[in-house]
Design a protein around this motif. Structure first.
Motif, short mmCIF file in Angstrom:
data_model
loop_
_atom_site.label_atom_id
_atom_site.label_comp_id
_atom_site.label_asym_id
_atom_site.label_seq_id
_atom_site.Cartn_x
_atom_site.Cartn_y
_atom_site.Cartn_z
N PRO A 53 -21.34 -32.66 10.85
CA PRO A 53 -20.03 -33.16 11.29
C PRO A 53 -20.08 -34.55 11.91
O PRO A 53 -19.05 -35.23 12.00
CB PRO A 53 -19.58 -32.11 12.31
N LYS A 54 -21.27 -34.99 12.33
CA LYS A 54 -21.38 -36.32 12.95
C LYS A 54 -21.45 -37.43 11.91
O LYS A 54 -20.89 -38.51 12.11
CB LYS A 54 -22.61 -36.38 13.86
N THR A 55 -22.12 -37.17 10.81
CA THR A 55 -22.33 -38.23 9.82
C THR A 55 -21.56 -38.02 8.52
O THR A 55 -21.41 -38.94 7.73
CB THR A 55 -23.83 -38.33 9.45
N GLY A 56 -21.07 -36.78 8.29
CA GLY A 56 -20.39 -36.48 7.03
C GLY A 56 -21.34 -36.16 5.89
O GLY A 56 -20.90 -35.92 4.77
N GLN A 57 -22.65 -36.15 6.16
CA GLN A 57 -23.62 -35.83 5.11
C GLN A 57 -23.57 -34.34 4.79
O GLN A 57 -23.30 -33.51 5.67
CB GLN A 57 -25.02 -36.22 5.55
N PHE A 58 -23.83 -34.00 3.52
CA PHE A 58 -23.82 -32.60 3.11
C PHE A 58 -24.89 -32.35 2.05
O PHE A 58 -25.36 -33.26 1.37
CB PHE A 58 -22.44 -32.20 2.56
N GLY A 59 -25.26 -31.08 1.92
CA GLY A 59 -26.09 -30.61 0.82
C GLY A 59 -25.39 -29.45 0.16
O GLY A 59 -24.69 -28.68 0.82
N VAL A 75 -27.73 -31.00 -4.57
CA VAL A 75 -27.07 -32.31 -4.59
C VAL A 75 -26.69 -32.67 -3.15
O VAL A 75 -26.35 -31.79 -2.35
CB VAL A 75 -25.82 -32.32 -5.50
N PHE A 76 -26.74 -33.97 -2.84
CA PHE A 76 -26.53 -34.44 -1.48
C PHE A 76 -25.64 -35.68 -1.49
O PHE A 76 -25.68 -36.47 -2.43
CB PHE A 76 -27.88 -34.76 -0.82
N GLY A 77 -24.83 -35.81 -0.44
CA GLY A 77 -23.93 -36.96 -0.38
C GLY A 77 -23.15 -37.00 0.91
O GLY A 77 -23.58 -36.47 1.94
N ILE A 78 -21.97 -37.62 0.85
CA ILE A 78 -21.10 -37.81 2.00
C ILE A 78 -19.71 -37.30 1.65
O ILE A 78 -19.19 -37.58 0.57
CB ILE A 78 -20.98 -39.31 2.38
N MET A 79 -19.08 -36.54 2.55
CA MET A 79 -17.68 -36.18 2.36
C MET A 79 -16.97 -36.11 3.71
O MET A 79 -17.61 -36.03 4.76
CB MET A 79 -17.53 -34.87 1.58
#
Length: 279
Positions: free
Chosen positions: A139-145, A206-210
């Motif tokens: 929740p701090k950076t918006g990064q997800f897997g 898969v990894f990214g930002i949302m």
């Protein structure tokens, strides 16, 4: 990605996944569970369907849904624009080099002439679309897997990602899994507005930002050495849009997870999840 309202499929139910370098053990992460739509683009162009009016010649020549177009004449095809360019430069019949499964094939056909130039009469897609389950969200950076496994091409190789997007999605139905026949979640993208981007496609997922995730509370992550065999809980969505908790049992820990992409073996014990998915 075009026609975002169409039904799309994820090939494996969420089991579990190793956290990548982004997910440091000291972080507080949301344990995901929500379903997202995904569009991953690479340099593959495949036949997605046929135009009813213009696709007769392509069908008659032997072109099939799922065929990857490698070359038209002397021009390599890496995006749909390459197909248009090759056809515009053609004069009559063209030779297509295709990949069907693991085999290459050649077919020759005459494109259908139109006022906008010659057409194959097929709908093309670049890369892969589908739905998947978020594994963790920061929740701090918006990064997800998400997924817990890589996305492969029709040839069975890890897709070389150029760019990707994620979307709101919902589960519409479930095909139960059984031995030798993995289950499927049937779902649909709920909105054409992208929630974020996919930046990496790896063996672990898969990894990214949302921009948003579920409203579950963040939890501290654990080192692989802190994980023990025994009863545990997973979070997943198998109906609608709401993640639910389900009981499982960790049967085995794999210490070399970074090399194999597998970090643990689990057995689904929750009666509701078994009834809905077959496990």
């Amino acid at each position: 990605m075009k026609k975002l309202g169409i039904r799309i499929t994820v090939f494996l139910f969420l089991i579990c996944c190793i956290l990548p370098q982004w997910a440091d053990a000291a972080r507080l992460l949301i344990p995901g569970g929500q379903v997202i739509g995904m569009a991953l683009e690479d340099e593959t162009v495949c036949v997605a369907g046929f135009d009813e009016d213009l696709g007769a010649a392509a069908k008659a020549a032997g072109l099939r849904v799922g065929d990857q177009i490698l070359r038209i004449g002397k021009k390599e095809v890496r995006c749909p624009a390459d197909v248009r360019t090759a056809l515009a430069e053609s004069d009559g019949a063209v030779e297509l080099v295709l990949r069907r499964g693991k085999m290459q094939r050649k077919i020759t056909l005459c494109p259908t002439p139109t006022k906008h130039g010659p057409k194959l009469g097929v709908f093309l897609k670049q890369g892969v679309t589908g739905i998947g389950t978020v594994t963790w969200y920061d929740p701090k950076t918006g990064q997800f897997g998400a997924l817990g496994h890589g996305v492969n091409t029709p040839a069975g190789k890890l897709l070389k990602l150029q760019k990707g997007s994620v979307f709101d999605a919902r589960v519409l139905s479930v095909k139960k899994g059984c031995i030798g026949d993995p289950g499927q979640l049937m779902g649909a993208v709920a909105s054409p507005k992208a929630l974020g981007t996919i930046q990496q496609n790896a063996a672990q997922g898969v990894f990214g930002i949302m921009e948003k995730c579920t409203r579950l509370e963040p939890m501290p992550t654990a080192e692989i050495g802190d994980i023990r065999e025994g009863k545990a809980t997973i979070v997943s969505t198998v109906t609608g849009t709401a993640p639910q908790e389900y009981s499982v049992e960790i049967l085995k820990i794999y210490p070399n997870a970074e090399r194999t992409g597998r970090n643990m073996l689990i057995k689904v014990t929750d009666p509701d999840l078994l009834a809905a998915t077959g496990g």
